[in-house]
Design an enzyme around this catalytic site. Sequence first.
Site, mmCIF file in Angstrom:
data_model
loop_
_atom_site.group_PDB
_atom_site.id
_atom_site.type_symbol
_atom_site.label_atom_id
_atom_site.label_comp_id
_atom_site.label_asym_id
_atom_site.label_seq_id
_atom_site.Cartn_x
_atom_site.Cartn_y
_atom_site.Cartn_z
ATOM 1 N N ARG A 1 -10.259 -12.766 7.036
ATOM 2 C CA ARG A 1 -9.060 -13.396 6.469
ATOM 3 C C ARG A 1 -9.386 -14.743 5.823
ATOM 4 O O ARG A 1 -8.697 -15.183 4.908
ATOM 5 C CB ARG A 1 -8.005 -13.623 7.564
ATOM 6 C CG ARG A 1 -7.357 -12.366 8.111
ATOM 7 C CD ARG A 1 -6.087 -12.730 8.868
ATOM 8 N NE ARG A 1 -5.661 -11.698 9.816
ATOM 9 C CZ ARG A 1 -4.879 -10.664 9.513
ATOM 10 N NH1 ARG A 1 -4.465 -10.500 8.285
ATOM 11 N NH2 ARG A 1 -4.525 -9.787 10.437
ATOM 12 N N ASP B 1 0.869 -1.183 0.000
ATOM 13 C CA ASP B 1 0.000 0.000 0.000
ATOM 14 C C ASP B 1 0.903 1.229 0.000
ATOM 15 O O ASP B 1 1.444 1.605 -1.035
ATOM 16 C CB ASP B 1 -0.927 -0.081 1.215
ATOM 17 C CG ASP B 1 -1.974 1.016 1.242
ATOM 18 O OD1 ASP B 1 -2.107 1.759 0.256
ATOM 19 O OD2 ASP B 1 -2.671 1.158 2.274
ATOM 20 N N LYS C 1 -1.441 -1.778 -4.499
ATOM 21 C CA LYS C 1 -2.425 -0.704 -4.707
ATOM 22 C C LYS C 1 -1.851 0.380 -5.591
ATOM 23 O O LYS C 1 -0.660 0.695 -5.503
ATOM 24 C CB LYS C 1 -2.834 -0.089 -3.373
ATOM 25 C CG LYS C 1 -3.999 -0.798 -2.746
ATOM 26 C CD LYS C 1 -4.552 -0.004 -1.595
ATOM 27 C CE LYS C 1 -5.378 -0.908 -0.706
ATOM 28 N NZ LYS C 1 -5.793 -0.245 0.519
HETATM 29 P P1 IMP Z 1 1.619 -0.248 3.933
HETATM 30 O O1 IMP Z 1 2.614 -0.233 5.043
HETATM 31 O O2 IMP Z 1 0.854 1.029 3.834
HETATM 32 O O3 IMP Z 1 2.217 -0.662 2.599
HETATM 33 O O4 IMP Z 1 0.511 -1.282 4.323
HETATM 34 C C1 IMP Z 1 0.741 -2.617 4.286
HETATM 35 C C2 IMP Z 1 -0.116 -3.361 5.280
HETATM 36 O O5 IMP Z 1 -1.354 -2.694 5.548
HETATM 37 C C3 IMP Z 1 -0.467 -4.679 4.691
HETATM 38 O O6 IMP Z 1 0.451 -5.678 5.059
HETATM 39 C C4 IMP Z 1 -1.857 -4.937 5.205
HETATM 40 O O7 IMP Z 1 -1.795 -5.630 6.448
HETATM 41 C C5 IMP Z 1 -2.447 -3.577 5.447
HETATM 42 N N1 IMP Z 1 -3.319 -3.126 4.330
HETATM 43 C C6 IMP Z 1 -3.069 -2.186 3.396
HETATM 44 N N2 IMP Z 1 -4.089 -2.051 2.545
HETATM 45 C C7 IMP Z 1 -5.019 -2.948 2.932
HETATM 46 C C8 IMP Z 1 -6.330 -3.317 2.435
HETATM 47 O O8 IMP Z 1 -6.856 -2.806 1.429
HETATM 48 N N3 IMP Z 1 -6.972 -4.293 3.114
HETATM 49 C C9 IMP Z 1 -6.446 -4.916 4.213
HETATM 50 N N4 IMP Z 1 -5.247 -4.617 4.706
HETATM 51 C C10 IMP Z 1 -4.540 -3.644 4.066
HETATM 52 MG MG MG Z 2 -3.541 -6.267 8.158
#
Ligand code: IMP
Ligand code: MG
Length: 182
Positions: free
Chosen positions: A165, A102, A131
Amino acid sequence: MQEDLSKTLIHTTTIFARLDELATQITDDYQGKELTVLAIMSGSLMFGADLLRRIPLPLRITCLSVSSYHGGTTSSGHVKFHQTAFPDLHGRHVLILDDILDTGLTLQTIREKLHNETSPLSTKICVLLRKNIPERRGIDADYVGFDIANEFVVGYGLDYQEKYRNLPYIGVLRQEVAAMEL
Ligand code: IMP
Ligand code: MG
């Protein structure tokens, strides 16, 4: 659970077909090497189980439990490691497995910690979903299952407040469901 989703985004059969392709690619890339998979829990539970069973290489699996959302649908900006000792991955070819890329904060923090605390021979990243967001930090994945729009998705390992999940497919969570519980 189905009633909490606004739509099904990726069906199980589509996931499995893509896992066949990813597994072939990873198997070819790591031919003749000893691979160590660092699976980020709990998001990569289903993904890892199904992907790794398709890879006919001798490999090790190590799990790391982290959280960055703390219950909401946007990143908290802080990555929490749930164990004190980081696994010793010195001299190993490490493939980090996560459910979704993300903002990139989680994987960037893990990769930094990996390089600070131990010295792997190589590091690559494999995510089921990526994303489409412009503000991602300086990190990308080497293997990506599917590129998706910037929507909050659940199922096949992905959660909202630890739920959903176990859905065998990936769906978009209805905004009212998240709004109700916030
Ligand atoms: P980041 O650190 O922003 O890249 O987020 C990564 C983590 O956030 C992932 O490992 C997920 O656990 C959670 N996450 C991000 N987007 C989503 C989503 O759309 N649904 C569920 N979990 C998400
Ligand atoms: Mg999560």
